[in-house]
Enzyme design. Structure first.
Site, PDB file in Angstrom:
ATOM      1  N   GLU A  44      11.369  -9.937  -7.789  1.00  0.00           N
ATOM      2  CA  GLU A  44      12.727  -9.971  -8.307  1.00  0.00           C
ATOM      3  C   GLU A  44      13.373 -11.238  -7.749  1.00  0.00           C
ATOM      4  O   GLU A  44      13.357 -11.451  -6.529  1.00  0.00           O
ATOM      5  CB  GLU A  44      13.485  -8.724  -7.835  1.00  0.00           C
ATOM      6  CG  GLU A  44      14.844  -8.642  -8.479  1.00  0.00           C
ATOM      7  CD  GLU A  44      15.681  -7.460  -8.003  1.00  0.00           C
ATOM      8  OE1 GLU A  44      15.140  -6.544  -7.362  1.00  0.00           O
ATOM      9  OE2 GLU A  44      16.895  -7.491  -8.295  1.00  0.00           O
ATOM     10  N   ARG A 274       2.997  -1.494   2.458  1.00  0.00           N
ATOM     11  CA  ARG A 274       3.811  -2.677   2.699  1.00  0.00           C
ATOM     12  C   ARG A 274       3.411  -3.301   4.029  1.00  0.00           C
ATOM     13  O   ARG A 274       3.034  -2.595   4.954  1.00  0.00           O
ATOM     14  CB  ARG A 274       5.273  -2.287   2.887  1.00  0.00           C
ATOM     15  CG  ARG A 274       6.031  -1.884   1.701  1.00  0.00           C
ATOM     16  CD  ARG A 274       7.461  -1.592   2.143  1.00  0.00           C
ATOM     17  NE  ARG A 274       8.277  -2.787   2.053  1.00  0.00           N
ATOM     18  CZ  ARG A 274       8.785  -3.230   0.917  1.00  0.00           C
ATOM     19  NH1 ARG A 274       8.584  -2.593  -0.194  1.00  0.00           N
ATOM     20  NH2 ARG A 274       9.512  -4.325   0.901  1.00  0.00           N
ATOM     21  N   LYS A 284      14.616  -8.343   1.846  1.00  0.00           N
ATOM     22  CA  LYS A 284      15.376  -9.470   1.303  1.00  0.00           C
ATOM     23  C   LYS A 284      16.871  -9.302   1.531  1.00  0.00           C
ATOM     24  O   LYS A 284      17.568 -10.275   1.776  1.00  0.00           O
ATOM     25  CB  LYS A 284      15.083  -9.629  -0.190  1.00  0.00           C
ATOM     26  CG  LYS A 284      13.799 -10.411  -0.443  1.00  0.00           C
ATOM     27  CD  LYS A 284      13.622 -10.712  -1.908  1.00  0.00           C
ATOM     28  CE  LYS A 284      13.144  -9.486  -2.654  1.00  0.00           C
ATOM     29  NZ  LYS A 284      12.769  -9.770  -4.045  1.00  0.00           N
TER      30      LYS A 284
HETATM   31  P1  ATP Z   1      12.336  -6.506  -0.383  1.00  0.00           P
HETATM   32  O1  ATP Z   1      12.338  -5.175   0.253  1.00  0.00           O
HETATM   33  O2  ATP Z   1      12.006  -7.608   0.555  1.00  0.00           O
HETATM   34  O3  ATP Z   1      13.558  -6.800  -1.174  1.00  0.00           O
HETATM   35  P2  ATP Z   1      11.059  -5.947  -2.853  1.00  0.00           P
HETATM   36  O4  ATP Z   1       9.967  -4.993  -3.008  1.00  0.00           O
HETATM   37  O5  ATP Z   1      12.369  -5.488  -3.324  1.00  0.00           O
HETATM   38  O6  ATP Z   1      11.101  -6.447  -1.365  1.00  0.00           O
HETATM   39  P3  ATP Z   1      10.197  -7.611  -4.967  1.00  0.00           P
HETATM   40  O7  ATP Z   1      10.650  -8.966  -5.320  1.00  0.00           O
HETATM   41  O8  ATP Z   1      10.509  -6.503  -5.886  1.00  0.00           O
HETATM   42  O9  ATP Z   1      10.783  -7.324  -3.541  1.00  0.00           O
HETATM   43  O10 ATP Z   1       8.648  -7.611  -4.619  1.00  0.00           O
HETATM   44  C1  ATP Z   1       7.672  -8.218  -5.405  1.00  0.00           C
HETATM   45  C2  ATP Z   1       6.343  -7.631  -5.059  1.00  0.00           C
HETATM   46  O11 ATP Z   1       6.043  -7.820  -3.684  1.00  0.00           O
HETATM   47  C3  ATP Z   1       6.324  -6.143  -5.307  1.00  0.00           C
HETATM   48  O12 ATP Z   1       5.117  -5.805  -5.932  1.00  0.00           O
HETATM   49  C4  ATP Z   1       6.444  -5.542  -3.934  1.00  0.00           C
HETATM   50  O13 ATP Z   1       5.851  -4.298  -3.886  1.00  0.00           O
HETATM   51  C5  ATP Z   1       5.732  -6.593  -3.079  1.00  0.00           C
HETATM   52  N1  ATP Z   1       6.233  -6.556  -1.712  1.00  0.00           N
HETATM   53  C6  ATP Z   1       7.513  -6.675  -1.302  1.00  0.00           C
HETATM   54  N2  ATP Z   1       7.596  -6.544   0.029  1.00  0.00           N
HETATM   55  C7  ATP Z   1       6.340  -6.327   0.478  1.00  0.00           C
HETATM   56  C8  ATP Z   1       5.767  -6.108   1.773  1.00  0.00           C
HETATM   57  N3  ATP Z   1       6.514  -6.072   2.883  1.00  0.00           N
HETATM   58  N4  ATP Z   1       4.428  -5.938   1.854  1.00  0.00           N
HETATM   59  C9  ATP Z   1       3.661  -5.979   0.747  1.00  0.00           C
HETATM   60  N5  ATP Z   1       4.133  -6.179  -0.494  1.00  0.00           N
HETATM   61  C10 ATP Z   1       5.463  -6.353  -0.632  1.00  0.00           C
HETATM   62 MG    MG Z   2      11.896  -4.636  -5.543  1.00  0.00          MG
END
Ligand code: ATP
Ligand code: MG
Length: 578
Positions: A44, A274, A284
Site C-alpha cells: 500500500e 511477519r 508504517k
Molecule cells: P505495515 O504494518 O508496516 O503498515 P502492511 O502490511 O500494512 O505493513 P503493506 O504495504 O500492506 O503493509 O504490505 C505489503 C506486503 O508486505 C503485504 O503482503 C504484507 O503482508 C507484507 N508485509 C508487511 N509487513 C511485513 C512484515 N513485517 N513481515 C513480512 N511481510 C510483511
Molecule cells: Mg496492509
C-alpha cells in the site's frame, strides 16, 4: 547493546526452502494452474518499505524466479486519504535496489495498480447485488459494530439487509455518483451474520469517501475495502499464489467466498509469519509518526528500519537478501534478533569493503626522531582487502605528526592493556614500530599530545631483530588527513520490544536518546577525500562505514553501518568497568 547471536549455517539458500515452496510444488505436480507460478508483491503506497517488506519481496520474487514464473508489483491503492505518489516512487526504487525486476522480455513492466481495476470491481459489485449477494446498508459505523456481535455472541442482521435488488442498484449507483456524504452508507456482502468468523458477518465491500485519489482524481466517491479489492485484483492478474502475512488467515474464507460467488479465476492464498526484529518497529503508521514528529531525520534516517534508511546506513541488498533467505518462513509469529541482520551485513562487507584508516577521536603523536619534511613523502604500502586479493594495494603517506585514537593510549595502562603507554612499543598498521617517550598535558591534566620515537628499521611493521610487539594500532598522517564527520548509531529503541510501555505511554517513550552520536573533526587517510555517497569501507578496527549523501567534495560524512564484532569492543568494555 546488541545481543550476541548463534552463528547461522554458512550456506544460506537464496530462496528459502519452506512450506510455501512445498505447496507450490504440489500445485505444479497436480497441474492446478497449468504449471504456472505467478506471485505479486502488493504494497500500500502509504509509507516507505521496511525490512519486513523485504522478507515478503524476497519470498514472492524468489519463489516465482525459482519456478520460472513471474511476479507483479501491485500498488494496493484503495485508501486515497493516506496514499501518495512519493510513496509509489520510493517503493519502486527500493524494490529495484533490493535487486528485483518486473520487466517482460519486450520491455513492458509488470507494475499494476488496484485503482486500475476500479471499473471492473464496480461491475462485479453490481453483479453481486444482482445475484442477491450484496446490499446497501445505512447503519452508521457505530451501529454496525454493535450489530456485528463478538466472538462469543452471534451478529444481528442489518435492517437494510433485505432491500430489493432494484433499490440496492439505485442506491449503489448514487453512492458512486457522489450523492451522499462520507460514511452515510456502505455496500456490504450478504454472507452470514451467525458465522463464527467475524470477517464473514456481512463485511463492508465499499465505503463512501469523497476524496481525491492520487491516480484516479475525483472520478470515484466510493472506494473498495481491502478484502473486496485484494482477491479480485489477484484474480484479474491471474496470480496463482497470493502470499500474505498471518493476520490474513482469518480473511481467507472471505477471499475465497468473493471469488466463488463471482465464478472467476481462483488464486490460492497462503499465509506466513511477519518479520519482527528486536529493538525495531515495523509498522508504517508508527514509522510515519517518527518522521512527522521529527523524532528521526526522515524516512531514510540511517536508524530507520526502512529500506531507504538501512541503505543509507550502508547495508547491501545482498546482505538483506541473505538475511531473508536465512530466516525462512513459518506459520507462527516470532521475533528475530537484530544481531542476526547485523551478522549478514558484516559477512557481506567483510568480503567486499576495502580497509582504510580513520581516526575518530584523534590524539596528536609527534615522532621526535622522524626527519623534518624535505618535500618528499614517505609512502607505505597498504593492502586494501585481505579477503580479496584483487582489491590490490594503495599508498598511505607517513609523516612526523600523526593522529591515533585517544583510546589507543593510556598514561597508566590497566592490566592487559597492550596498546600505547609511556615506555611501551606498538606497531603502526602498515608502518613502523613506535615507542612512547613523553606525554603533554593541558592545564586540566588532559593528555593533548604524546611524543614517540620510531625505529626506521621496522618499515612495513616488522623488526629485523625479531622482537615482538603485542599491539597494532591505526593512525593517519596529520599533514595529509582529510577532516570528516562520522555518525555513530545505536538501536533507535532501548527495549527489545519497543511497544512495551507502561499504560498510558506511547512507544516513543522507549526511544533511545543515545541512538545517534555525531563526531566531527575525525581524521581520514587521504584516499578517502573523493569518496562517493553510498561507498562502503571498513575503517580498520572500528567497523564498516558508508559515505552519506550529505558528503561534500573534500568534506566526507560517514555513517557507521555496524561495528566489527571482535574482542576490541569487549576489552574496551572490560577496561571501562575497571
Ligand atoms: P505495515 O504494518 O508496516 O503498515 P502492511 O502490511 O500494512 O505493513 P503493506 O504495504 O500492506 O503493509 O504490505 C505489503 C506486503 O508486505 C503485504 O503482503 C504484507 O503482508 C507484507 N508485509 C508487511 N509487513 C511485513 C512484515 N513485517 N513481515 C513480512 N511481510 C510483511
Ligand atoms: Mg496492509
Amino acid at each position: 547493546m546488541t545481543p550476541l547471536i548463534p552463528h547461522p549455517p554458512a550456506e544460506t539458500p537464496a530462496a528459502p526452502s519452506n512450506f510455501i515452496r512445498e505447496i507450490v510444488l504440489k500445485d505444479l505436480d497436480t497441474k492446478k494452474y497449468n504449471g504456472r507460478v505467478q506471485t505479486r508483491f502488493p504494497p500500500e503506497p502509504n509509507g516507505y518499505l521496511h525490512i519486513g517488506h523485504a522478507k515478503s519481496i524476497c519470498l514472492n520474487f524468489g519463489l516465482a524466479a525459482e519456478f520460472g514464473g513471474k511476479t507483479n508489483l501491485r500498488f494496493d491503492d484503495t485508501n486515497p486519504e493516506k496514499e501518495e505518489q512519493e510513496y509509489v516512487d520510493s517503493i519502486i526504487e527500493n524494490v529495484r535496489w533490493l535487486g528485483f525486476d518486473w520487466k517482460e522480455p519486450d520491455g513492458t513492466e509488470r507494475v499494476f495498480y488496484a485503482s486500475d481495476y476500479f471499473d471492473q470491481l464496480y461491475a462485479w459489485a453490481v453483479q453481486l447485488i444482482q445475484s442477491g449477494k450484496a446490499f446497501v446498508c445505512d447503519l452508521t459505523a457505530e451501529e454496525m459494530r454493535r450489530y456485528r456481535g463478538t466472538l462469543t455472541e452471534p451478529g444481528k442482521e442489518s435492517p437494510y439487509r433485505n432491500r430489493s435488488v432494484e433499490e440496492n442498484l439505485d442506491l449503489f449507483e448514487r453512492m458512486r455518483a457522489g450523492e451522499f456524504p462520507d460514511g452515510a452508507r456502505t455496500l456490504r456482502a450478504k454472507v452470514d451474520m451467525a458465522s463464527p468468523n467475524l470477517n464473514m458477518r456481512d463485511p463492508v465491500m465499499y465505503r463512501i469517501l469523497n476524496a481525491e485519489h492520487h491516480r484516479t482524481g475525483n472520478k470515484w466517491s466510493i472506494y473498495p475495502m481491502y478484502d473486496y479489492a485484494h482477491g479480485q485484483s489477484d484474480s484479474i492478474e491471474r496470480i496463482t499464489h497470493s502470499i500474505c502475512t498471518l493476520e490474513f488467515e482469518d480473511h481467507r474464507p472471505l477471499y475465497d467466498w468473493f471469488i466463488e460467488q463471482l465464478g472467476i479465476f481462483h488464486p490460492r492464498q497462503i499465509e506466513f509469519d511477519r518479520l519482527n526484529l528486536t529493538y525495531t518497529l515495523l509498522s508504517k503508521r508508527k514509522l510515519l509518526q517518527l518522521v512527522q514528529d521529527n523524532l528521526v531525520r526522515g524516512w531514510d534516517d540511517p536508524r530507520m528500519p526502512t529500506l531507504s534508511g538501512i541503505r543509507r546506513r550502508g547495508y547491501t541488498p545482498e546482505a538483506i537478501r541473505n538475511f531473508c533467505g536465512a530466516i525462512g518462513v513459518s506459520k507462527t509469529n516470532g521475533i528475530i534478533e537484530l544481531g542476526l541482520l547485523e551478522h549478514f551485513v558484516r559477512e557481506d562487507l567483510n568480503r567486499r569493503a576495502p580497509r582504510m584508516m580513520a581516526v575518530l577521536r584523534p590524539l596528536r603523536v609527534v615522532i621526535d626522531n622522524y626527519p623534518e619534511g624535505d618535500g618528499s613523502v614517505d609512502e607505505l604500502d597498504a593492502v586494501n582487502n585481505p579477503e580479496d586479493a584483487s582489491a590490490g594495494t594503495r599508498k598511505v603517506p607517513f609523516s612526523r605528526v600523526l593522529y591515533i585514537e585517544q583510546d589507543d593510549f593510556r598514561e597508566v595502562p590497566p592490566k592487559g592493556y597492550y596498546r600505547l603507554s609511556p615506555g611501551k612499543e606498538v606497531r603502526l598498521r602498515w608502518g613502523y614500530l613506535i615507542t612512547c617517550t613523553d606525554v603533554v598535558k593541558d592545564e586540566q591534566g588532559n593528555v593533548v599530545e604524546i611524543h614517540c620515537t620510531y625505529d626506521p628499521a621496522t618499515r612495513g611493521g616488522n623488526a629485523p631483530d625479531g622482537r615482538k610487539v603485542k599491539s597494532t594500532i591505526h593512525w593517519v598522517s596529520a599533514a595529509h588527513a582529510v577532516d570528516a564527520e562520522v555518525r555513530l548509531y545505536e538501536p533507535l529503541f532501548t527495549k527489545e520490544n519497543p511497544n512495551d510501555v507502561p499504560e498510558g505511554q506511547e512507544f516513543t517513550a522507549n526511544l533511545n536518546p543515545a541512538s545517534l552520536e555525531v563526531l566531527t573533526g575525525c581524521k581520514l587517510e587521504p584516499s578517502l577525500a573523493a569518496v562517493q555517497p553510498f561507498e562502503r569501507v571498513q575503517f580498520e578496527r572500528l567497523g564498516y562505514f558508508c559515505a552519506d549523501p550529505d558528503s561534500a567534495p573534500g568534506k566526507p560524512v560517514f555513517n557507521r553501518t555496524v561495528a566489527l564484532r571482535d574482542s576490541w569492543a569487549k576489552i574496551e568494555k572490560r577496561e571501562k568497568g575497571k
